[in-house]
Write a protein that holds these residues in place. Structure first.
Motif, PDB file in Angstrom:
ATOM      1  N   TYR A   1       0.812  -1.228   0.000  1.00 46.06           N
ATOM      2  CA  TYR A   1       0.000   0.000   0.000  1.00 46.06           C
ATOM      3  C   TYR A   1       0.840   1.270   0.000  1.00 46.06           C
ATOM      4  O   TYR A   1       0.299   2.371  -0.105  1.00 46.06           O
TER       5      TYR A   1
ATOM      6  N   PHE B   1       5.552   5.867  -0.110  1.00 44.31           N
ATOM      7  CA  PHE B   1       6.557   6.768   0.446  1.00 44.31           C
ATOM      8  C   PHE B   1       7.863   6.605  -0.346  1.00 44.31           C
ATOM      9  O   PHE B   1       8.018   5.647  -1.113  1.00 44.31           O
TER      10      PHE B   1
ATOM     11  N   GLY C   1      10.458   5.223   4.837  1.00 46.93           N
ATOM     12  CA  GLY C   1      11.463   4.178   4.979  1.00 46.93           C
ATOM     13  C   GLY C   1      11.466   3.566   6.387  1.00 46.93           C
ATOM     14  O   GLY C   1      10.532   3.693   7.151  1.00 46.93           O
TER      15      GLY C   1
ATOM     16  N   GLU D   1      11.180   6.192  13.787  1.00 43.59           N
ATOM     17  CA  GLU D   1      10.219   5.166  13.391  1.00 43.59           C
ATOM     18  C   GLU D   1      10.928   3.824  13.296  1.00 43.59           C
ATOM     19  O   GLU D   1      12.101   3.769  12.912  1.00 43.59           O
TER      20      GLU D   1
ATOM     21  N   ASN E   1      10.265  -0.649  12.455  1.00 48.16           N
ATOM     22  CA  ASN E   1       9.404  -1.768  12.051  1.00 48.16           C
ATOM     23  C   ASN E   1       9.685  -2.946  12.968  1.00 48.16           C
ATOM     24  O   ASN E   1      10.839  -3.162  13.351  1.00 48.16           O
TER      25      ASN E   1
ATOM     26  N   GLY F   1       5.582   0.691  13.597  1.00 54.22           N
ATOM     27  CA  GLY F   1       4.570   0.382  12.584  1.00 54.22           C
ATOM     28  C   GLY F   1       4.055  -1.033  12.780  1.00 54.22           C
ATOM     29  O   GLY F   1       4.660  -1.987  12.305  1.00 54.22           O
TER      30      GLY F   1
ATOM     31  N   GLN G   1       0.574  -1.912  12.228  1.00 57.35           N
ATOM     32  CA  GLN G   1      -0.432  -1.987  11.142  1.00 57.35           C
ATOM     33  C   GLN G   1      -1.580  -2.941  11.447  1.00 57.35           C
ATOM     34  O   GLN G   1      -2.729  -2.620  11.199  1.00 57.35           O
TER      35      GLN G   1
ATOM     36  N   ARG H   1       3.524  -7.057   4.822  1.00 53.26           N
ATOM     37  CA  ARG H   1       4.424  -6.774   5.952  1.00 53.26           C
ATOM     38  C   ARG H   1       5.322  -7.983   6.193  1.00 53.26           C
ATOM     39  O   ARG H   1       4.907  -9.120   5.981  1.00 53.26           O
TER      40      ARG H   1
ATOM     41  N   ASP I   1       1.432   2.502  15.067  1.00 52.50           N
ATOM     42  CA  ASP I   1       0.566   2.778  13.919  1.00 52.50           C
ATOM     43  C   ASP I   1      -0.272   1.540  13.626  1.00 52.50           C
ATOM     44  O   ASP I   1       0.243   0.415  13.653  1.00 52.50           O
TER      45      ASP I   1
ATOM     46  N   THR J   1      -5.249   4.117   2.534  1.00 56.24           N
ATOM     47  CA  THR J   1      -5.514   4.894   1.319  1.00 56.24           C
ATOM     48  C   THR J   1      -4.862   4.196   0.129  1.00 56.24           C
ATOM     49  O   THR J   1      -3.773   3.632   0.253  1.00 56.24           O
TER      50      THR J   1
END
Ligand SMILES: C[S@@+](CC[C@H](N)C(=O)[O-])C[C@H]1O[C@@H](n2cnc3c(N)ncnc32)[C@H](O)[C@@H]1O
Ligand code: SF4
Length: 410
Positions: free
Chosen positions: A39, A42, A87, A119, A121, A145, A147, A159, A184, A218
């Motif tokens: 999705y 970035f 990123g 940030e 992951n 993140g 999700q 992911r 997030d 989105t």
């Protein structure tokens, strides 16, 4: 209610201060990821041979050049926040954060109040030890993140982690930065029902720290998701379903003590994101790294400008070596655009548009700028409230922020 209003107001840049004493923020972009999510559009690259040393060197070079160029290299101008975004910054070596923060410490006014976020992951949050070393370097807020906590959704989003590794990363981060961890979550996946989303939220409320960003999925051009949706391979929830999910989100977060302080952001114990709030309030920020953009004031002319960096990391590093910066272009922000931006961003926040900030940045009174009839009817219709300090959307107004802005802005 009053208490909340007062605490939110601490997010504002304090009163009228000379430009050379105004706080500003810095965004640093780390453009690499271990894989591409379906999705995301970035500015990110999957590169098995990242030249870490060259990237670090280039970031520091650009930082020095830009701080000097925009007259931000002053001990009188406090740094409000530093944000390492991507990123996937958690793939970068700790020395990158160290070099950037050392440079800032030498050239600017970092203090214990400077929010320094990164940030990460779940797949690259390797150990509590690594997180502690990042904290010791100066990172004081972490944004993870997650999700989703459901395996089939993570797979659909592309992911590279599992629900259990996300949970472990979250709990590790909470042990290192208690009260200063964001997570997030994304809602509105293909096939997601209200029941699924409610289940996801309930679990989240049991494990979350004091900040949550809940984004509506989105469909961005150029992504695998966009292709699947336009080819009719998958269908996302319709408007009615999305509204039900939004309402469930408001209800469950509020029950868990969260304040809905921006369309997609929730905090409790006043753990607001200083960096994002600054952006919404019109605070200047310097953008460093490939594809980063910024909003600065030219110290020579007083003009407000947007800055845009070269997106491709190799091209960006090359220009940093040759010219000391990867800046691609600057675009003047017209007074009209400044006004619109403050209203667009403000109507997405609980605080709204601060009247004094609007006057200071645009030279005009907000109430003289906005359409008077639309303002009156929006107040009468319970979409906004007017206090001596701000014009703020109600919860109902925030839910229709875009329509509200379209009515208010002449
Ligand atoms: C660009 S990522 C960077 C942080 C990190 N790489 C990660 O994936 O968590 C920041 C956040 O943007 C959100 N995001 C990116 N693309 C999105 C989209 N198309 N719809 C909704 N949220 C999106 C995700 O929630 C993600 O956590
Ligand atoms: S969502 Fe994060 S991890 Fe996924 S591609 Fe985008 S930046 Fe990379």
């Amino acid at each position: 209610m009053r208490m909340i209003t007062r605490s939110l107001s601490t997010l504002l840049p304090s009163g009228i201060v000379a430009v050379e004493q105004e706080p500003f923020s810095i965004y640093v972009h780390w453009p690499y990821c271990s894989s591409k999510c379906t999705y995301c559009n970035f500015n990110k690259y999957v590169d098995p041979d990242v030249d870490n040393e060259r990237m670090e060197r280039s970031l520091v070079t650009e930082l020095k050049t830009e701080l000097t160029h925009w007259g931000l290299d002053r001990k009188s101008r406090p740094v409000r926040s530093v944000y390492f975004g991507g990123g996937t910054p958690s793939l970068a070596r700790p020395s990158m954060f160290q070099s950037v923060l050392d440079t800032l410490d030498r050239m600017c006014h970092l203090s214990k109040d400077t929010e320094i976020s990164m940030e990460g992951n779940p797949s690259s949050t390797t150990s509590v030890q690594t997180l502690k070393s990042l904290r010791d370097i100066g990172i004081n807020r972490y944004s993870l993140g997650v999700q989703s906590f459901q395996n089939h959704i993570l797979k659909e989003l592309g992911r590279d982690h599992t629900p259990s590794s996300a949970l472990r990363s979250l709990l590790d981060a909470r042990s290192v930065w208690p009260g200063r961890v964001n997570m997030d979550l994304i809602m509105g996946h293909a096939g997601q029902t209200l029941e699924d989303w409610t289940k996801e939220l309930r679990f989240t409320m049991d494990v979350v720290d004091d900040h949550l960003s809940l984004y509506h999925l989105t469909v961005e051009p150029g992504t695998a998701l966009h292709k699947d949706v336009t080819q009719g391979k998958i269908a996302l929830p319709d408007n009615d379903q999305a509204t039900d999910m939004y309402e469930a989100m408001i209800e469950l977060t509020s029950k868990a003590g969260f304040e809905h302080y921006e369309v997609s952001n929730f905090a409790r114990n006043q753990a607001y994101s200083k960096h994002n709030s600054g952006h919404w309030l019109g605070v200047d920020y310097l953008g460093i790294g490939p594809g980063a953009h910024g909003r600065v004031r030219d110290p020579r002319t007083g003009e407000r400008l947007r800055t845009f960096n070269i997106r491709d990391p190799t091209g960006w590093m090359r220009q940093c070596a040759e010219q000391g910066t990867g800046l691609r272009r600057t675009v003047a922000i017209s007074p009209e655009e400044s006004k619109q931006e403050l209203v667009v961003l403000g109507m997405r926040t609980k605080l709204g548009v601060d009247l004094e900030t609007f006057r200071r940045l645009t030279g005009q009174d907000l109430l003289k700028y906005l359409d008077a009839d639309a303002t009156r009817s929006s107040i009468g219709g319970g979409l906004v409230t007017l206090t001596p300090g701000a014009l703020s959307p109600t919860e109902r107004g925030m839910a229709v922020a875009d329509e509200l802005v379209a009515r208010l802005v002449p």
